[in-house]
Enzyme design. Structure first.
Site, PDB file in Angstrom:
ATOM      1  N   LYS A  23     -25.408  55.417  10.209  1.00 54.54           N
ATOM      2  CA  LYS A  23     -26.583  56.284  10.342  1.00 54.54           C
ATOM      3  C   LYS A  23     -27.797  55.592   9.732  1.00 54.54           C
ATOM      4  CE  LYS A  23     -28.267  60.818   8.804  1.00 54.54           C
ATOM      5  NZ  LYS A  23     -28.012  61.998   7.957  1.00 54.54           N
ATOM      6  N   LYS A  69     -24.950  54.489   5.544  1.00 53.39           N
ATOM      7  CA  LYS A  69     -26.104  55.367   5.674  1.00 53.39           C
ATOM      8  C   LYS A  69     -27.296  54.689   5.013  1.00 53.39           C
ATOM      9  CE  LYS A  69     -27.759  60.064   4.648  1.00 53.39           C
ATOM     10  NZ  LYS A  69     -27.404  61.362   4.050  1.00 53.39           N
TER      11      LYS A  69
END
Length: 324
Positions: free
Chosen positions: A249, A197
């Site tokens: 992400k 992330k």
């Protein structure tokens, strides 16, 4: 004249032929719909920075979850927006907290037809907007945060979440949550780790969606956008700690990382097409600069082609309808 011996265009001549030889396909069951539910509202509230996306009431959340299930979407990922926040994000761990109440409602409504998933992070619940609790110097305290993540995991599992989305990027979070779940008998509750992330500018509209209280940034715990190998290392570490699924992400700016993780992983690999990706396409389409539906489909195909087994996307229900 000399003509080419190899004619690759033969397999592109008709829509039926192109469909037959397509290397990458989308399926509704591979799409997960992120949804926001706000405490204290009786009607859904539209988001200015994400056209078409709502902060739901409990009732509208149920309706949207039913629509997703009827369209064949694989899962829903729930995010809570509480009325009251504090330094420790205590509403996240309470059975009557908005996210846990919403989870119970959605699980009762569609839990047999769709996978009900929950975001396990404190950023929506803290009055400072960080993903963990702060120490005396104002830095995120990794290990103190893990204690709260364990409580939060148990609250979500009791509410009926089938997959916990660990998005806080704390070291050791997967192992800590797995131990807590197993210790209370939640052996079948799965963990999806937001492993790679990145500290991205593309989260901007999401901040409105969860009414984020953040000042500053999250660069001390989210990944630097320039680090490719580190993303893979994070994913491998999470798998070793017991993650059932790993996540990259954002998606479109990190397709190389997604491909690396997919090549190395022996568990499913998901990707999150984040708020900024959604809003850019919607904004460009609203100005007539791009073909909206083609751009949406192409963006999802690119993510799937890079190696995603499933995609979190705000277009999940709509695209599932197209595919059906």
């Amino acid at each position: 004249m000399t003509f080419p011996e190899t004619r690759l265009r033969r397999l592109r001549t008709t829509p039926a032929l192109r469909r037959l030889v397509a290397e990458t396909r989308l399926h509704p069951a591979e799409l997960v719909l992120p949804m926001f539910v706000r405490e204290g509202v009786s009607e859904p509230l539209p988001l200015g920075s994400m056209p078409g996306i709502l902060q739901h009431s409990i009732d509208s959340l149920r309706r949207a979850a039913n629509e997703a299930a009827e369209a064949g979407v694989g899962g829903v990922m729930l995010f809570g927006v509480p009325e009251v926040r504090d330094a420790n994000g205590s509403a996240a761990c309470r059975a009557d907290g908005i996210l846990n109440v919403a989870t119970e409602a959605v699980a009762a409504e569609v839990g047999d037809a769709i996978v009900v998933q929950t975001d396990l992070c404190l950023d929506e619940f803290t009055d400072h907007g960080h993903c963990g609790v702060l120490d005396a110097n104002g830095a995120v305290d990794n290990d103190a945060t893990l204690v709260i993540y364990r409580e939060m995991a148990l609250a979500q599992a009791r509410a009926g979440s089938q997959v916990l989305g660990l998005s806080g990027m704390m070291d050791g979070q997967v192992a800590a949550v797995r131990e807590a779940l197993d210790g209370e008998g939640f052996h079948d509750t799965a963990i999806m780790a937001y492993s790679a992330k990145y500290a991205s500018a593309f989260y901007g509209p999401f901040r409105e969606a969860v009414d984020s209280q953040l000042t500053g940034d999250r660069r001390s715990y989210q990944l630097d956008p320039g680090n490719r190998r580190e993303g893979l290392r994070e994913a491998i570490t999470d798998i070793e700690e017991g993650a059932d699924i790993v996540m990259v992400k954002p998606a479109m700016s990190y397709l190389d990382v997604l491909a690396d993780v997919a090549a190395a992983s022996d568990v499913p690999v998901w990707a999150y097409q984040v708020s900024g990706e959604y809003s850019m396409i919607e904004a460009a389409a609203a100005h007539g600069w791009i073909d909206r539906n083609r751009a949406i489909h192409e963006s999802l195909v690119g993510i799937k082609r890079a190696g995603a087994d499933a995609i979190l996307t705000y277009w999940a229900t709509e695209v599932a309808g197209w595919l059906k």
